[in-house]
Design a protein around this motif. Structure first.
Motif, PDB file in Angstrom:
ATOM      1  N   ILE A   8     -12.050   1.643  10.317  1.00 10.99           N
ATOM      2  CA  ILE A   8     -10.750   1.687   9.642  1.00 10.99           C
ATOM      3  C   ILE A   8      -9.856   2.653  10.426  1.00 10.99           C
ATOM      4  CG2 ILE A   8      -9.560   2.352   7.495  1.00 10.99           C
ATOM      5  CD1 ILE A   8     -11.157  -0.284   7.306  1.00 10.99           C
ATOM      6  N   LYS A   9      -8.731   2.090  10.941  1.00  8.67           N
ATOM      7  CA  LYS A   9      -7.822   2.932  11.743  1.00  8.67           C
ATOM      8  C   LYS A   9      -6.985   3.790  10.808  1.00  8.67           C
ATOM      9  CE  LYS A   9      -6.946  -0.950  14.303  1.00  8.67           C
ATOM     10  NZ  LYS A   9      -6.103  -1.982  14.212  1.00  8.67           N
ATOM     11  N   LYS A  10      -6.789   5.021  11.212  1.00  7.87           N
ATOM     12  CA  LYS A  10      -6.072   5.941  10.324  1.00  7.87           C
ATOM     13  C   LYS A  10      -4.554   5.828  10.482  1.00  7.87           C
ATOM     14  CE  LYS A  10      -9.348   8.159   8.256  1.00  7.87           C
ATOM     15  NZ  LYS A  10      -9.413   8.349   6.823  1.00  7.87           N
ATOM     16  N   SER A 234      -3.651  -8.488  -5.684  1.00  8.42           N
ATOM     17  CA  SER A 234      -3.571  -8.134  -4.264  1.00  8.42           C
ATOM     18  C   SER A 234      -2.581  -6.989  -4.055  1.00  8.42           C
ATOM     19  CB  SER A 234      -3.149  -9.349  -3.436  1.00  8.42           C
ATOM     20  OG  SER A 234      -4.122 -10.364  -3.554  1.00  8.42           O
ATOM     21  N   ALA A 235      -1.496  -6.994  -4.825  1.00  9.95           N
ATOM     22  CA  ALA A 235      -0.512  -5.904  -4.738  1.00  9.95           C
ATOM     23  C   ALA A 235      -1.157  -4.571  -5.119  1.00  9.95           C
ATOM     24  CB  ALA A 235       0.664  -6.199  -5.669  1.00  9.95           C
ATOM     25  N   ALA A 236      -2.178  -4.632  -5.974  1.00  9.96           N
ATOM     26  CA  ALA A 236      -2.815  -3.418  -6.513  1.00  9.96           C
ATOM     27  C   ALA A 236      -3.276  -2.468  -5.400  1.00  9.96           C
ATOM     28  CB  ALA A 236      -4.009  -3.813  -7.379  1.00  9.96           C
ATOM     29  N   PHE A 237      -3.782  -3.039  -4.292  1.00 11.67           N
ATOM     30  CA  PHE A 237      -4.296  -2.176  -3.212  1.00 11.67           C
ATOM     31  C   PHE A 237      -3.167  -1.337  -2.618  1.00 11.67           C
ATOM     32  CE2 PHE A 237      -6.857  -6.064  -3.426  1.00 11.67           C
ATOM     33  CZ  PHE A 237      -8.032  -5.484  -3.870  1.00 11.67           C
ATOM     34  N   PHE A 238      -1.998  -1.955  -2.474  1.00 13.62           N
ATOM     35  CA  PHE A 238      -0.870  -1.232  -1.873  1.00 13.62           C
ATOM     36  C   PHE A 238      -0.219  -0.290  -2.890  1.00 13.62           C
ATOM     37  CE2 PHE A 238      -0.811  -5.278   0.774  1.00 13.62           C
ATOM     38  CZ  PHE A 238      -1.639  -4.713   1.736  1.00 13.62           C
ATOM     39  N   LEU A 239      -0.292  -0.633  -4.172  1.00  9.20           N
ATOM     40  CA  LEU A 239       0.241   0.277  -5.185  1.00  9.20           C
ATOM     41  C   LEU A 239      -0.524   1.594  -5.137  1.00  9.20           C
ATOM     42  CD1 LEU A 239       0.761  -2.150  -8.239  1.00  9.20           C
ATOM     43  CD2 LEU A 239       2.524  -1.067  -6.826  1.00  9.20           C
ATOM     44  N   VAL A 240      -1.855   1.488  -5.026  1.00  3.79           N
ATOM     45  CA  VAL A 240      -2.683   2.700  -4.998  1.00  3.79           C
ATOM     46  C   VAL A 240      -2.458   3.453  -3.682  1.00  3.79           C
ATOM     47  CG1 VAL A 240      -5.077   3.525  -4.925  1.00  3.79           C
ATOM     48  CG2 VAL A 240      -4.373   1.810  -6.636  1.00  3.79           C
ATOM     49  N   LEU A 241      -2.436   2.721  -2.570  1.00  7.43           N
ATOM     50  CA  LEU A 241      -2.249   3.355  -1.266  1.00  7.43           C
ATOM     51  C   LEU A 241      -0.910   4.101  -1.219  1.00  7.43           C
ATOM     52  CD1 LEU A 241      -3.596   3.495   1.578  1.00  7.43           C
ATOM     53  CD2 LEU A 241      -2.149   1.562   2.221  1.00  7.43           C
ATOM     54  N   GLY A 242       0.154   3.424  -1.665  1.00  6.17           N
ATOM     55  CA  GLY A 242       1.498   4.019  -1.611  1.00  6.17           C
ATOM     56  C   GLY A 242       1.630   5.217  -2.522  1.00  6.17           C
ATOM     57  N   ILE A 318      -8.667   1.035  -8.933  1.00  2.00           N
ATOM     58  CA  ILE A 318      -8.279   2.104  -9.869  1.00  2.00           C
ATOM     59  C   ILE A 318      -9.293   3.257  -9.751  1.00  2.00           C
ATOM     60  CG2 ILE A 318      -8.138   2.712 -12.336  1.00  2.00           C
ATOM     61  CD1 ILE A 318      -6.792  -0.057 -12.771  1.00  2.00           C
ATOM     62  N   ALA A 319     -10.567   2.915  -9.575  1.00 10.01           N
ATOM     63  CA  ALA A 319     -11.577   3.964  -9.371  1.00 10.01           C
ATOM     64  C   ALA A 319     -11.233   4.774  -8.127  1.00 10.01           C
ATOM     65  CB  ALA A 319     -12.968   3.343  -9.246  1.00 10.01           C
ATOM     66  N   VAL A 320     -10.793   4.094  -7.064  1.00 11.48           N
ATOM     67  CA  VAL A 320     -10.388   4.800  -5.843  1.00 11.48           C
ATOM     68  C   VAL A 320      -9.196   5.715  -6.147  1.00 11.48           C
ATOM     69  CG1 VAL A 320      -9.439   4.516  -3.512  1.00 11.48           C
ATOM     70  CG2 VAL A 320     -11.282   3.005  -4.305  1.00 11.48           C
ATOM     71  N   ALA A 321      -8.212   5.211  -6.895  1.00 14.71           N
ATOM     72  CA  ALA A 321      -7.038   6.040  -7.229  1.00 14.71           C
ATOM     73  C   ALA A 321      -7.479   7.303  -7.966  1.00 14.71           C
ATOM     74  CB  ALA A 321      -6.057   5.244  -8.087  1.00 14.71           C
ATOM     75  N   SER A 322      -8.446   7.156  -8.865  1.00 16.23           N
ATOM     76  CA  SER A 322      -8.826   8.295  -9.697  1.00 16.23           C
ATOM     77  C   SER A 322      -9.541   9.385  -8.892  1.00 16.23           C
ATOM     78  CB  SER A 322      -9.656   7.832 -10.886  1.00 16.23           C
ATOM     79  OG  SER A 322     -10.838   7.268 -10.407  1.00 16.23           O
ATOM     80  N   LEU A 323     -10.044   9.043  -7.698  1.00 23.39           N
ATOM     81  CA  LEU A 323     -10.643  10.068  -6.833  1.00 23.39           C
ATOM     82  C   LEU A 323      -9.578  11.061  -6.376  1.00 23.39           C
ATOM     83  CD1 LEU A 323     -12.795   7.919  -4.371  1.00 23.39           C
ATOM     84  CD2 LEU A 323     -13.536   9.034  -6.469  1.00 23.39           C
ATOM     85  N   ALA A 392     -11.403  -0.190   1.818  1.00 22.90           N
ATOM     86  CA  ALA A 392     -10.468   0.055   2.930  1.00 22.90           C
ATOM     87  C   ALA A 392      -9.455   1.122   2.500  1.00 22.90           C
ATOM     88  CB  ALA A 392      -9.753  -1.233   3.321  1.00 22.90           C
ATOM     89  N   ILE A 393      -9.021   1.066   1.248  1.00 20.01           N
ATOM     90  CA  ILE A 393      -8.061   2.071   0.751  1.00 20.01           C
ATOM     91  C   ILE A 393      -8.757   3.434   0.678  1.00 20.01           C
ATOM     92  CG2 ILE A 393      -6.525   2.725  -1.172  1.00 20.01           C
ATOM     93  CD1 ILE A 393      -5.713   0.071   0.298  1.00 20.01           C
ATOM     94  N   ALA A 394      -9.986   3.465   0.145  1.00 22.40           N
ATOM     95  CA  ALA A 394     -10.735   4.731   0.058  1.00 22.40           C
ATOM     96  C   ALA A 394     -10.924   5.322   1.455  1.00 22.40           C
ATOM     97  CB  ALA A 394     -12.087   4.496  -0.615  1.00 22.40           C
TER      98      ALA A 394
END
Ligand code: S3P
Length: 426
Positions: A8-10, A234-242, A318-323, A392-394
């Motif tokens: 995963i590229k940073k 699918s939008a959920a991944f970018f909502l958490v990332l952003g 959402i679990a990733v977001a909560s980290l 990938a988000i984590a």
């Protein structure tokens, strides 16, 4: 066997606009209902992911002519009684929606069918559809794939659902279109209602009153011009990332915001995320909007009860977001996670522990203590598209390098995920 690993590229931050692919649930339904409508349905914004392509293949095998071009899918529907017996076993790949919805539709046909899918599908419980369908007179052998469906004349029932599942509900609705007498379905909690909306627009004999759906035998479905909105899952991944990456500001265009699907937005707002919804409009009976998310300071929340079916597919991310949220997040009443593409309670907690997350599985969810320092890891994605994208988000948010095991599974719901992900990066 060679183990595939992807680095995963940073990125430093994410900024800009992205348009996510079409909604998976709506894309499946558009093909299925188009196939049994009287005449030609055009579908724009269709998700050309592996699951929805499996649905197209199955209907082609039952005599439906379906043209696929860059912009539009054209389904030449043959009416409620126009399907023909497939020559071969129907193969549904990784798609639970295709498998379960077909059980409902095919139980009522004047021919027999066999259905199977990949190794994940063969582990997923089908008794949740075959049992209530059998009360309608359906005759389906086995509770796991391969399933043998002996088409029968069905009768309406009054059924209290035992799981909050749109797949089960839809299988019963599809069977109900053919059954003698009314089929009344009482939901435990409101699950996604795309089938009810689409069938209503097509002129089916269907009414919805709160948690109760009543379907009567239907003679004719009118074909539609359908525009599928972007998939909020699918939008959920970018909502958490952003919301978590520093100095970020992204807008996700044309996202479906049907209230039965927006649990992710409610939870992120509750966590303190800086989210704006604008350009709200209706596309083919479904609410749609653009969503802007900016770097936010998140806090832990409790998630359970009626919201669960409204965000069931988003719980891994959402679990990733909560980290990255201050305090504790508790996810409860989500035992359905155990029967998704993989056991997502076990998979999420096992994988996130690898980067030192303070996360504990429970019988019906997980408990996460956020804001601990996290390092990268070699993550296993279990062939599950939503695990791959959540991890990938984590990986992007943790300190240091990470790899993901075979990421080809993202093709199930978001073939271009990694292009869009890196396309937002600075
Ligand atoms: C879906 C319903 C949900 C969801 C799945 C798609 C649908 O499953 O998890 O990804 O399109 O009806 P359940 O109905 O089993 O909860």
């Amino acid at each position: 066997m060679i183990k595939i690993k992807t680095d995963i590229k940073k990125m430093c931050s994410v900024r800009g606009e992205v348009t996510v692919p079409g909604d998976k649930s709506i894309s499946h339904r558009a093909v299925m209902l188009g196939a049994i409508a009287d005449g030609t349905t055009h579908i724009r914004g269709f998700l050309k992911g592996a699951d929805c392509l499996s649905t197209i293949d199955c209907f082609r095998q039952m005599g439906i002519d379906i043209e696929v071009s860059d912009e539009v899918i054209t389904v030449h529907g043959k009416g409620l009684h126009g399907l023909t017996k497939p020559q071969d076993i129907l193969y549904t790949g990784n798609s639970g929606t295709t498998t379960r919805l077909l059980c409902g539709l095919l139980s009522a046909q004047p021919f027999d069918t066999d259905i199977t899918g990949d190794s994940s599908i063969c582990r997923r419980p089908m008794g949740r559809v075959t049992k209530p369908l059998s009360l309608m007179g359906a005759d389906i052998e086995n509770e796991y794939c391969p399933l043998h469906i002996h088409g029968k004349k069905l009768k309406g029932i009054n059924y209290n659902m035992t799981v909050a599942s749109a797949q089960v509900k839809t299988a019963l609705i599809l069977a109900g279109l053919y059954a003698d007498g009314d089929t009344v379905i009482n939901e435990i909690e409101k699950s996604r209602d795309h089938t009810e909306l689409m069938l209503g627009a097509m002129g089916a004999n269907i009414t919805v009153n709160g948690l109760q759906i009543c379907v009567g035998q239907t003679d004719r479905l009118m074909p539609q011009e359908i525009t599928v909105p972007g998939d909020i899952s699918s939008a959920a991944f970018f909502l958490v990332l952003g919301a978590i990456m520093p100095d970020s500001d992204i807008t996700i265009k044309n996202v479906g915001i049907n209230p039965t699907r927006t649990g992710i937005i409610d939870v992120l707002l509750d966590m303190g995320a800086n989210i704006e919804i604008f350009n709200e409009r209706i596309a083919t009976g479904e609410p749609v909007a653009d969503i802007r998310v900016r770097t936010s300071k998140l806090k832990g929340v409790k998630i359970g009860g009626a919201i669960i079916p409204r965000l069931i597919d988003e719980l891994p991310v959402i679990a990733v977001a909560s980290l990255f949220a201050e305090g504790t997040t508790v996810i409860a009443d989500a035992q359905e996670l155990k029967v998704k593409e993989t056991d997502r309670i076990k998979a999420v907690t096992d994988e996130l522990k690898k980067c030192d997350a303070d996360i504990t599985p429970t019988d019906d969810g997980m408990i996460i203590n956020g804001n601990k320092p996290l390092h990268g890891a070699d993550f296993e994605v279990y062939g599950d598209h939503r695990m791959a994208m959540s991890l990938a988000i984590a990986a992007q948010l943790a300190e240091g390098p990470s790899t993901l095991s075979d990421i080809s599974c993202v093709a199930v719901s978001y073939p271009d995920f990694f292009n869009d992900f890196y396309g937002l990066g600075l």
